[in-house]
Design a protein around this motif. Structure first.
Motif, mmCIF file in Angstrom:
data_model
loop_
_atom_site.group_PDB
_atom_site.id
_atom_site.type_symbol
_atom_site.label_atom_id
_atom_site.label_comp_id
_atom_site.label_asym_id
_atom_site.label_seq_id
_atom_site.Cartn_x
_atom_site.Cartn_y
_atom_site.Cartn_z
ATOM 1 N N ALA A 1 13.045 -1.414 -18.275
ATOM 2 C CA ALA A 1 14.226 -1.394 -19.158
ATOM 3 C C ALA A 1 15.429 -2.054 -18.492
ATOM 4 C CB ALA A 1 14.560 0.040 -19.558
ATOM 5 N N LEU A 2 15.583 -1.863 -17.194
ATOM 6 C CA LEU A 2 16.685 -2.500 -16.463
ATOM 7 C C LEU A 2 16.580 -4.020 -16.574
ATOM 8 C CD1 LEU A 2 19.022 -2.500 -14.278
ATOM 9 C CD2 LEU A 2 17.160 -2.700 -12.614
ATOM 10 N N TYR A 3 15.395 -4.554 -16.310
ATOM 11 C CA TYR A 3 15.223 -6.004 -16.367
ATOM 12 C C TYR A 3 15.316 -6.527 -17.801
ATOM 13 C CZ TYR A 3 13.832 -5.558 -11.493
ATOM 14 O OH TYR A 3 13.811 -5.289 -10.146
ATOM 15 N N GLU A 4 14.842 -5.756 -18.770
ATOM 16 C CA GLU A 4 15.001 -6.160 -20.180
ATOM 17 C C GLU A 4 16.480 -6.281 -20.528
ATOM 18 O OE1 GLU A 4 10.900 -4.481 -22.221
ATOM 19 O OE2 GLU A 4 12.624 -3.138 -22.109
ATOM 20 N N HIS A 5 17.319 -5.451 -19.964
ATOM 21 C CA HIS A 5 18.764 -5.514 -20.182
ATOM 22 C C HIS A 5 19.323 -6.884 -19.770
ATOM 23 C CE1 HIS A 5 22.945 -4.174 -20.343
ATOM 24 N NE2 HIS A 5 23.096 -4.662 -19.126
ATOM 25 N N PHE A 6 18.712 -7.506 -18.764
ATOM 26 C CA PHE A 6 19.142 -8.826 -18.302
ATOM 27 C C PHE A 6 18.468 -9.966 -19.061
ATOM 28 C CE2 PHE A 6 20.252 -6.206 -14.628
ATOM 29 C CZ PHE A 6 21.539 -6.646 -14.392
ATOM 30 N N GLY A 7 17.607 -9.645 -20.008
ATOM 31 C CA GLY A 7 16.957 -10.672 -20.819
ATOM 32 C C GLY A 7 15.521 -10.973 -20.444
ATOM 33 N N PHE A 8 14.973 -10.252 -19.477
ATOM 34 C CA PHE A 8 13.563 -10.436 -19.128
ATOM 35 C C PHE A 8 12.682 -9.833 -20.215
ATOM 36 C CE2 PHE A 8 15.537 -10.965 -15.032
ATOM 37 C CZ PHE A 8 14.706 -11.847 -14.352
ATOM 38 N N VAL A 9 11.494 -10.397 -20.376
ATOM 39 C CA VAL A 9 10.524 -9.926 -21.357
ATOM 40 C C VAL A 9 9.275 -9.461 -20.608
ATOM 41 C CG1 VAL A 9 9.073 -10.618 -23.315
ATOM 42 C CG2 VAL A 9 11.395 -11.541 -23.088
ATOM 43 N N LEU A 10 8.828 -8.255 -20.923
ATOM 44 C CA LEU A 10 7.582 -7.763 -20.340
ATOM 45 C C LEU A 10 6.451 -8.609 -20.907
ATOM 46 C CD1 LEU A 10 6.018 -5.719 -18.603
ATOM 47 C CD2 LEU A 10 5.970 -4.212 -20.598
ATOM 48 N N THR A 11 5.730 -9.307 -20.038
ATOM 49 C CA THR A 11 4.738 -10.292 -20.456
ATOM 50 C C THR A 11 3.319 -9.820 -20.200
ATOM 51 O OG1 THR A 11 6.376 -11.977 -19.924
ATOM 52 C CG2 THR A 11 4.136 -12.734 -20.286
ATOM 53 N N GLU A 12 3.101 -9.154 -19.076
ATOM 54 C CA GLU A 12 1.784 -8.626 -18.738
ATOM 55 C C GLU A 12 1.952 -7.291 -18.023
ATOM 56 O OE1 GLU A 12 -0.678 -11.258 -16.430
ATOM 57 O OE2 GLU A 12 -0.609 -12.859 -17.935
ATOM 58 N N THR A 13 0.967 -6.426 -18.194
ATOM 59 C CA THR A 13 0.873 -5.182 -17.438
ATOM 60 C C THR A 13 -0.517 -5.138 -16.833
ATOM 61 O OG1 THR A 13 2.396 -4.078 -18.958
ATOM 62 C CG2 THR A 13 1.038 -2.667 -17.545
ATOM 63 N N HIS A 14 -0.561 -5.007 -15.514
ATOM 64 C CA HIS A 14 -1.842 -4.985 -14.809
ATOM 65 C C HIS A 14 -2.152 -3.559 -14.354
ATOM 66 C CE1 HIS A 14 -0.745 -9.360 -13.608
ATOM 67 N NE2 HIS A 14 -1.155 -9.276 -14.862
ATOM 68 N N THR A 15 -3.327 -3.065 -14.718
ATOM 69 C CA THR A 15 -3.726 -1.711 -14.358
ATOM 70 C C THR A 15 -5.120 -1.725 -13.741
ATOM 71 O OG1 THR A 15 -4.693 -1.299 -16.525
ATOM 72 C CG2 THR A 15 -2.371 -0.686 -16.242
ATOM 73 N N SER A 16 -5.448 -0.645 -13.086
ATOM 74 C CA SER A 16 -6.782 -0.447 -12.536
ATOM 75 C C SER A 16 -7.024 1.053 -12.441
ATOM 76 C CB SER A 16 -6.894 -1.068 -11.141
ATOM 77 O OG SER A 16 -8.079 -0.612 -10.502
ATOM 78 N N PRO A 17 -8.248 1.508 -12.729
ATOM 79 C CA PRO A 17 -8.543 2.926 -12.574
ATOM 80 C C PRO A 17 -8.421 3.378 -11.113
ATOM 81 C CG PRO A 17 -10.489 1.721 -13.376
ATOM 82 C CD PRO A 17 -9.367 0.744 -13.251
ATOM 83 N N GLN A 18 -8.419 2.420 -10.186
ATOM 84 C CA GLN A 18 -8.294 2.745 -8.759
ATOM 85 C C GLN A 18 -6.841 2.915 -8.305
ATOM 86 O OE1 GLN A 18 -11.081 3.217 -6.808
ATOM 87 N NE2 GLN A 18 -12.112 3.038 -8.781
ATOM 88 N N MET A 19 -5.886 2.651 -9.218
ATOM 89 C CA MET A 19 -4.473 2.665 -8.842
ATOM 90 C C MET A 19 -3.693 3.716 -9.621
ATOM 91 S SD MET A 19 -3.887 0.558 -6.442
ATOM 92 C CE MET A 19 -2.110 0.491 -6.540
ATOM 93 N N PRO A 20 -2.779 4.434 -8.936
ATOM 94 C CA PRO A 20 -1.980 5.456 -9.612
ATOM 95 C C PRO A 20 -0.763 4.902 -10.363
ATOM 96 C CG PRO A 20 -1.483 5.443 -7.272
ATOM 97 C CD PRO A 20 -2.582 4.425 -7.492
#
Length: 198
Positions: A162-181
């Motif tokens: 949300a902080l970066y969206e305030h500056f005009g950034f757009v969430l483009t990808e989200t990377h997840t893995s079952p091995q990562m918290p």
């Protein structure tokens, strides 16, 4: 700088994950961060907000990729890791392999041909809400606009989106893995540059 970064990120998802179960976590993270910042300061730009270390921004220019320098840095970090206590070294290496499952270095090339890359942004807790973050980010955005290139960044902290969206950034990808918290959130600030073909 390394002390500031370790103190600032100590409670973040990423550092908690890295240090969990270590015998000497502060020593390990300081050693790793010092080596990375030594490399970073010689190869890229590091901006400090003031003499009191209220904020730090690390940024790579659109032409700054140097695979040989990155390989040398990785070798130096590896050399430092060899001198860690065996238990902590094994934990760090195993966790870095898991982090590699979600951290895609060149993800942005699908979306933009050239980009500035904000790789570090840290604001002291006591400086939050005082404009330090804007003072560090805005010059990068202005420079990118002047040059017609985009700005990219990644964060492991969902609250930062949300902080970066305030500056005009757009969430483009989200990377997840079952091995990562936690996940990696990849964001782009489009300044009008031509997009890469997808």
């Amino acid at each position: 700088m390394a002390e500031f970064l370790v103190d600032r990120f100590w409670q973040t998802e990423h550092f908690v994950f890295l240090r969990e179960g270590m015998q000497a976590p502060r020593e390990v993270l300081l050693r790793m961060t010092r080596r990375e910042m030594t490399f970073y300061c010689t190869q890229h730009e590091v901006w400090l907000y003031d003499d009191h270390m209220s904020g730090l921004l690390g940024v790579d220019g659109p032409e700054s990729e140097n695979p040989l320098a990155q390989l040398i840095c990785a070798g130096q970090v590896g050399w430092d890791v060899l001198h860690l206590p065996t238990h902590d070294r094994r934990l760090l290496l195993a966790r870095n392999r898991r982090i590699a499952q979600i951290h895609a270095v060149n993800w942005h090339r699908k979306y933009t041909e050239k980009a500035y890359h904000i790789s570090q942004l840290a604001v002291a807790r006591q400086a939050k809400g005082t404009g330090v973050c804007r003072a560090l980010i805005q010059p990068v955005l202005d420079r990118a606009k002047e040059q017609g290139v985009d700005v990219v960044l990644e964060t492991f902290t969902q609250d930062n989106v949300a902080l970066y969206e305030h500056f005009g950034f757009v969430l483009t990808e989200t990377h997840t893995s079952p091995q990562m918290p936690y996940a990696e959130y990849c964001m782009i600030y489009h300044s009008g540059s031509p997009r890469a073909k997808t």
